[in-house]
Design a protein around this motif. Structure first.
Motif, short mmCIF file in Angstrom:
data_model
loop_
_atom_site.label_atom_id
_atom_site.label_comp_id
_atom_site.label_asym_id
_atom_site.label_seq_id
_atom_site.Cartn_x
_atom_site.Cartn_y
_atom_site.Cartn_z
N MET A 199 0.84 -1.18 0.00
CA MET A 199 0.00 0.00 0.00
C MET A 199 0.88 1.24 0.00
SD MET A 199 -3.33 -0.41 2.29
CE MET A 199 -4.41 0.05 0.97
N SER A 200 0.31 2.29 -0.53
CA SER A 200 1.00 3.57 -0.53
C SER A 200 0.39 4.48 0.54
CB SER A 200 0.87 4.23 -1.90
OG SER A 200 -0.47 4.65 -2.11
N PRO A 201 1.07 5.56 0.89
CA PRO A 201 0.48 6.50 1.86
C PRO A 201 -0.87 7.05 1.37
CG PRO A 201 2.81 6.96 1.61
CD PRO A 201 2.45 5.93 0.58
N GLU A 202 -1.00 7.28 0.08
CA GLU A 202 -2.26 7.80 -0.45
C GLU A 202 -3.40 6.80 -0.28
OE1 GLU A 202 0.66 7.72 -2.35
OE2 GLU A 202 1.14 9.80 -1.84
N GLU A 203 -3.11 5.52 -0.49
CA GLU A 203 -4.14 4.49 -0.31
C GLU A 203 -4.56 4.39 1.16
OE1 GLU A 203 -3.27 1.14 -3.67
OE2 GLU A 203 -1.69 1.47 -2.19
N GLY A 223 14.01 10.38 0.31
CA GLY A 223 14.63 9.07 0.20
C GLY A 223 13.60 7.96 0.22
N ASP A 224 14.09 6.77 0.46
CA ASP A 224 13.27 5.56 0.44
C ASP A 224 12.23 5.60 1.55
OD1 ASP A 224 12.24 3.00 0.30
OD2 ASP A 224 14.15 1.99 0.62
N ILE A 225 10.99 5.51 1.18
CA ILE A 225 9.89 5.55 2.16
C ILE A 225 10.00 4.41 3.17
CG2 ILE A 225 8.21 4.23 0.83
CD1 ILE A 225 6.10 6.23 1.90
N LEU A 230 2.75 4.33 10.53
CA LEU A 230 1.49 4.40 9.78
C LEU A 230 1.06 3.02 9.32
CD1 LEU A 230 -0.77 6.11 8.54
CD2 LEU A 230 0.65 6.30 6.48
N GLU A 231 1.97 2.23 8.79
CA GLU A 231 1.62 0.88 8.35
C GLU A 231 1.10 0.04 9.52
OE1 GLU A 231 5.31 -0.40 6.34
OE2 GLU A 231 3.99 -0.84 4.66
N GLU A 232 1.79 0.12 10.66
CA GLU A 232 1.35 -0.65 11.84
C GLU A 232 -0.02 -0.19 12.31
OE1 GLU A 232 4.85 -2.02 14.70
OE2 GLU A 232 4.88 0.15 14.31
N PHE A 233 -0.23 1.12 12.37
CA PHE A 233 -1.50 1.65 12.81
C PHE A 233 -2.61 1.23 11.85
CE2 PHE A 233 -4.66 5.13 13.24
CZ PHE A 233 -4.93 4.97 14.58
N TYR A 234 -2.34 1.31 10.56
CA TYR A 234 -3.31 0.90 9.55
C TYR A 234 -3.69 -0.57 9.73
CZ TYR A 234 -4.86 -0.92 5.06
OH TYR A 234 -5.55 -1.59 4.09
N GLN A 235 -2.70 -1.42 9.84
CA GLN A 235 -2.96 -2.86 10.00
C GLN A 235 -3.79 -3.14 11.25
OE1 GLN A 235 0.98 -4.51 9.89
NE2 GLN A 235 1.16 -4.23 7.67
N ASP A 236 -3.46 -2.47 12.34
CA ASP A 236 -4.21 -2.68 13.58
C ASP A 236 -5.65 -2.17 13.47
OD1 ASP A 236 -2.00 -3.87 14.70
OD2 ASP A 236 -1.43 -2.13 15.91
N MET A 237 -5.85 -1.05 12.79
CA MET A 237 -7.21 -0.51 12.63
C MET A 237 -8.04 -1.39 11.68
SD MET A 237 -7.50 1.97 14.71
CE MET A 237 -6.42 1.03 15.77
N VAL A 238 -7.43 -1.97 10.68
CA VAL A 238 -8.14 -2.90 9.78
C VAL A 238 -8.60 -4.10 10.59
CG1 VAL A 238 -7.86 -4.50 7.85
CG2 VAL A 238 -7.06 -2.14 7.63
N LYS A 239 -7.71 -4.65 11.43
CA LYS A 239 -8.07 -5.79 12.28
C LYS A 239 -9.21 -5.42 13.24
CE LYS A 239 -3.51 -7.89 12.28
NZ LYS A 239 -2.28 -8.09 13.06
N LEU A 240 -9.13 -4.24 13.82
CA LEU A 240 -10.17 -3.78 14.73
C LEU A 240 -11.52 -3.68 14.02
CD1 LEU A 240 -10.78 -2.67 17.61
CD2 LEU A 240 -10.36 -0.39 16.64
N ASN A 241 -11.52 -3.15 12.80
CA ASN A 241 -12.76 -3.03 12.02
C ASN A 241 -13.32 -4.39 11.63
OD1 ASN A 241 -13.04 -0.25 12.14
ND2 ASN A 241 -11.84 0.07 10.30
N GLU A 242 -12.43 -5.35 11.38
CA GLU A 242 -12.89 -6.69 11.01
C GLU A 242 -13.54 -7.40 12.20
OE1 GLU A 242 -9.36 -8.56 9.47
OE2 GLU A 242 -9.60 -7.63 7.50
N GLN A 243 -13.14 -7.05 13.40
CA GLN A 243 -13.69 -7.69 14.60
C GLN A 243 -15.07 -7.17 14.95
OE1 GLN A 243 -10.76 -7.05 17.62
NE2 GLN A 243 -9.31 -8.51 16.75
N LYS A 244 -15.44 -6.04 14.40
CA LYS A 244 -16.76 -5.45 14.70
C LYS A 244 -17.88 -6.19 14.04
CE LYS A 244 -15.23 -0.75 15.51
NZ LYS A 244 -15.33 0.63 15.09
#
Length: 71
Positions: A1-5, A46-48, A57-71
């Protein structure tokens, strides 16, 4: 994923205002956290994949996706 996504994901699926994010981190203003993180990523030269803000951001995103899936 990119930051924009990830940004689009959070625009369509806003996280709760406060999140007990890790044993060592409580975010009391997730929108502020996201805004700040995107600014840091935008200013990174430089390299993102070497940007600590991108890692968070990636970690937070992954954790929030998991949280939303649990709802």
């Amino acid at each position: 994923m990119s930051p924009e996504e990830i940004k689009r994901y959070f625009e369509n699926n806003p996280p709760p205002k406060e999140v007990d994010w890790r044993p060592h981190a409580k975010i009391t203003d997730t929108q502020g956290f996201l805004k700040h993180t995107f600014i840091l990523i935008g200013n990174h030269k430089g390299d993102i994949n070497k940007c600590p803000a991108w890692w968070r951001l990636e970690e937070f995103y992954q954790d929030m996706v998991k949280l939303n899936e649990q709802k």
